[in-house]
Design a protein around this motif. Structure first.
Motif, short mmCIF file in Angstrom:
data_model
loop_
_atom_site.label_atom_id
_atom_site.label_comp_id
_atom_site.label_asym_id
_atom_site.label_seq_id
_atom_site.Cartn_x
_atom_site.Cartn_y
_atom_site.Cartn_z
N PRO A 52 -5.53 -65.83 -29.24
CA PRO A 52 -5.23 -67.26 -29.37
C PRO A 52 -6.21 -67.97 -30.30
O PRO A 52 -7.35 -67.55 -30.46
CB PRO A 52 -5.40 -67.76 -27.94
N VAL A 53 -5.72 -69.04 -30.90
CA VAL A 53 -6.57 -70.01 -31.57
C VAL A 53 -6.48 -71.29 -30.75
O VAL A 53 -5.38 -71.76 -30.45
CB VAL A 53 -6.11 -70.26 -33.02
N TYR A 54 -7.62 -71.81 -30.36
CA TYR A 54 -7.64 -73.03 -29.55
C TYR A 54 -7.66 -74.27 -30.45
O TYR A 54 -8.25 -74.24 -31.54
CB TYR A 54 -8.84 -73.03 -28.61
N VAL A 55 -7.01 -75.30 -30.00
CA VAL A 55 -6.97 -76.57 -30.74
C VAL A 55 -7.35 -77.68 -29.76
O VAL A 55 -6.70 -77.82 -28.71
CB VAL A 55 -5.59 -76.85 -31.36
N ARG A 56 -8.39 -78.44 -30.10
CA ARG A 56 -8.79 -79.56 -29.24
C ARG A 56 -7.90 -80.76 -29.56
O ARG A 56 -7.92 -81.28 -30.66
CB ARG A 56 -10.26 -79.91 -29.46
N HIS A 57 -7.14 -81.18 -28.57
CA HIS A 57 -6.15 -82.25 -28.68
C HIS A 57 -5.00 -81.82 -29.59
O HIS A 57 -5.04 -80.75 -30.22
CB HIS A 57 -6.77 -83.56 -29.19
N GLU A 58 -3.96 -82.64 -29.67
CA GLU A 58 -2.85 -82.34 -30.57
C GLU A 58 -3.37 -82.31 -32.00
O GLU A 58 -4.07 -83.24 -32.43
CB GLU A 58 -1.76 -83.41 -30.45
N LEU A 80 -13.52 -78.79 -24.66
CA LEU A 80 -13.98 -77.45 -24.99
C LEU A 80 -14.27 -76.61 -23.76
O LEU A 80 -14.21 -75.37 -23.82
CB LEU A 80 -15.23 -77.53 -25.87
N ASP A 81 -14.58 -77.25 -22.63
CA ASP A 81 -14.89 -76.47 -21.43
C ASP A 81 -13.66 -75.78 -20.84
O ASP A 81 -13.78 -74.98 -19.90
CB ASP A 81 -15.59 -77.33 -20.37
N GLU A 82 -12.48 -76.06 -21.40
CA GLU A 82 -11.26 -75.38 -20.96
C GLU A 82 -11.10 -74.01 -21.61
O GLU A 82 -10.23 -73.23 -21.20
CB GLU A 82 -10.04 -76.24 -21.26
N ILE A 83 -11.89 -73.71 -22.61
CA ILE A 83 -11.81 -72.41 -23.27
C ILE A 83 -12.51 -71.37 -22.39
O ILE A 83 -13.71 -71.50 -22.10
CB ILE A 83 -12.47 -72.46 -24.66
N PRO A 84 -11.79 -70.34 -21.95
CA PRO A 84 -12.41 -69.34 -21.06
C PRO A 84 -13.50 -68.55 -21.76
O PRO A 84 -13.44 -68.34 -22.98
CB PRO A 84 -11.23 -68.45 -20.66
N PRO A 85 -14.50 -68.11 -21.02
CA PRO A 85 -15.64 -67.39 -21.62
C PRO A 85 -15.22 -66.18 -22.45
O PRO A 85 -15.82 -65.91 -23.50
CB PRO A 85 -16.47 -66.97 -20.40
N GLU A 86 -14.17 -65.47 -22.02
CA GLU A 86 -13.77 -64.26 -22.74
C GLU A 86 -13.14 -64.56 -24.10
O GLU A 86 -12.92 -63.65 -24.91
CB GLU A 86 -12.80 -63.43 -21.89
N HIS A 87 -12.81 -65.84 -24.35
CA HIS A 87 -12.18 -66.21 -25.63
C HIS A 87 -13.11 -67.04 -26.52
O HIS A 87 -12.65 -67.62 -27.51
CB HIS A 87 -10.89 -66.99 -25.37
N ARG A 88 -14.38 -67.09 -26.20
CA ARG A 88 -15.26 -67.99 -26.93
C ARG A 88 -15.61 -67.50 -28.33
O ARG A 88 -16.25 -68.21 -29.09
CB ARG A 88 -16.52 -68.27 -26.11
N LYS A 89 -15.20 -66.27 -28.67
CA LYS A 89 -15.36 -65.81 -30.04
C LYS A 89 -14.15 -66.17 -30.90
O LYS A 89 -14.18 -66.00 -32.12
CB LYS A 89 -15.60 -64.30 -30.06
N GLN A 90 -13.08 -66.65 -30.25
CA GLN A 90 -11.91 -67.12 -30.99
C GLN A 90 -12.17 -68.52 -31.55
O GLN A 90 -12.91 -69.30 -30.95
CB GLN A 90 -10.68 -67.15 -30.07
N PRO A 91 -11.58 -68.84 -32.68
CA PRO A 91 -11.85 -70.16 -33.27
C PRO A 91 -11.23 -71.29 -32.47
O PRO A 91 -10.20 -71.12 -31.80
CB PRO A 91 -11.21 -70.06 -34.66
N ALA A 107 -19.77 -77.81 -29.21
CA ALA A 107 -19.30 -76.50 -29.63
C ALA A 107 -20.48 -75.59 -30.00
O ALA A 107 -20.50 -74.39 -29.65
CB ALA A 107 -18.35 -76.64 -30.80
N ASP A 108 -21.47 -76.13 -30.69
CA ASP A 108 -22.65 -75.35 -31.06
C ASP A 108 -23.40 -74.89 -29.81
O ASP A 108 -23.85 -73.73 -29.73
CB ASP A 108 -23.58 -76.18 -31.95
N GLN A 109 -23.52 -75.79 -28.85
CA GLN A 109 -24.24 -75.45 -27.62
C GLN A 109 -23.53 -74.33 -26.85
O GLN A 109 -24.18 -73.50 -26.20
CB GLN A 109 -24.37 -76.70 -26.74
N ARG A 110 -22.21 -74.28 -26.97
CA ARG A 110 -21.42 -73.26 -26.27
C ARG A 110 -21.24 -72.00 -27.13
O ARG A 110 -20.53 -71.08 -26.73
CB ARG A 110 -20.05 -73.83 -25.89
#
Length: 346
Positions: A52-58, A80-91, A107-110
């Motif tokens: 997956p590629v995550y998108v913050r908001h529409e 951003l906290d909705e992105i699961p840990p296993e997908h944090r290498k995805q953009p 995002a940098d902190q995470r």
């Protein structure tokens, strides 16, 4: 304004039992360069990094576009906290409306890899606001409270250094910290005429007010409003294709009505049109907000042709040639013809 036929009539056409109807199709309409770039960024990210590629908001304010990207593997989240840990290498992609500085910092902190799809013209407004701030001016932002672009622009500066005004009445009741040291910027998708009135009143109240180096309202907003303004006189109905949360689309509805259309309506699809209540109509104006794809415009034209003996007249004003480059990380990724058709809204 002269309207020209979109197509040549056939040498012989059978007599139609349908009522005659003229559709004034405005140009420019639909996707602007900033929207095109934002959608392209998500498509390219999916091709380069996989789903997956995550998108913050529409990514843009249009459900058709959002659902199309979801079908390709994009996942839309509010924070951003909705992105699961296993997908944090995805953009994760930030939307075209822009984000406060706190979002990339989060995002940098995470340790997230992010791609910023903020429209370059929105980024220009951010820079204008920051320049006012560097020069020691309190910033007056003309815009709509709660809109993502306004939240993003206000979030570029320290808390308390920006004041938001929406209307002339807001200006009349506004008490700045230093009336002689103000600079203003505007949301990019406002009504050109309404904003001119607000700016005029600001200058009347605060003669030392400093304008930005260039207009903040973007070319696409201005061009679409001007085309609608010229096409609206004499229209029994004016349809604007766009989403209810799209500022530039709602402004087009207002412009059409003020410019002479008997009624003006915002629709997302042909199915939104209340056909049984249209009454006798002879001329329909049609345009689309900057985040509405052309495929829906064509859908609406075909829906009218199914019910009326409809001819299309082109109401063109200017040709738009702007093109914004995508992020450097994605410029090497090729797009197929099918990808380009989706990106262009066809």
């Amino acid at each position: 304004m002269e309207f020209r036929p979109a197509e040549k009539p056939a040498a012989f056409e059978p007599v139609s039992q349908k009522s005659a109807l003229t559709i004034r199709l405005c140009g420019p309409r639909g996707f602007c360069a900033g929207v095109d770039r934002a959608i392209q960024i998500v498509v390219l990210a999916l091709k380069e990094f996989g789903a997956p590629v995550y998108v913050r908001h529409e990514i843009v304010h249009n459900r058709y576009v959002v659902e199309g990207l979801e079908a390709k593997g994009a996942i839309f989240v509010e924070e951003l906290d909705e992105i699961p840990p296993e997908h944090r290498k995805q953009p994760v992609v930030f939307s075209a409306h822009g984000v406060p500085k706190s979002v990339p910092a989060d995002a940098d902190q995470r340790n997230l890899f992010y791609l910023d799809a903020t429209c370059p013209l929105v980024s220009k407004v951010h820079k204008q606001a920051m320049r006012h701030n560097r020069m020691g001016r309190h910033v007056v932002l003309i815009g709509h409270a709660g809109h993502p672009e306004v939240i993003g622009t206000m979030g570029q500066l320290p808390e308390g250094s920006v004041s938001l005004v929406e209307t002339i009445d807001d200006v009349d009741t506004y008490t700045p910290p230093d009336p002689d040291n103000l600079g203003f910027v505007t949301q990019t998708t406002l009504s050109v005429d309404d904003t001119a009135g607000v700016i005029k009143r600001l200058h009347e109240r605060f003669p030392n007010l400093t304008a930005p180096a260039a207009d903040s309202i973007c070319y696409a907003t201005t061009n679409r409003q001007e085309a609608v303004k010229q096409a609206a006189p004499g229209c029994d109905l004016f349809l604007i294709v766009g989403a209810p949360n799209s500022s530039n689309s709602k402004r087009l509805v207002e412009v059409a009505f003020r410019s002479g259309a008997r009624q003006s309506v915002l629709v997302q699809r042909a199915s939104d049109i209340e056909w049984d209540t249209l009454g006798e109509i002879r001329t329909v104006g049609l345009s689309a907000g900057a985040s509405a794809p052309e495929v829906i415009v064509n859908e609406i034209i075909e829906a009218f042709r199914a019910r009326y003996d409809a001819v299309v007249e082109l109401a063109d004003t200017v040709e738009e040639t702007e093109n914004f480059l995508v992020n450097r990380e994605l410029r090497h990724v090729p797009l197929t013809q099918a990808d380009m058709a989706f990106v262009n809204g066809d």
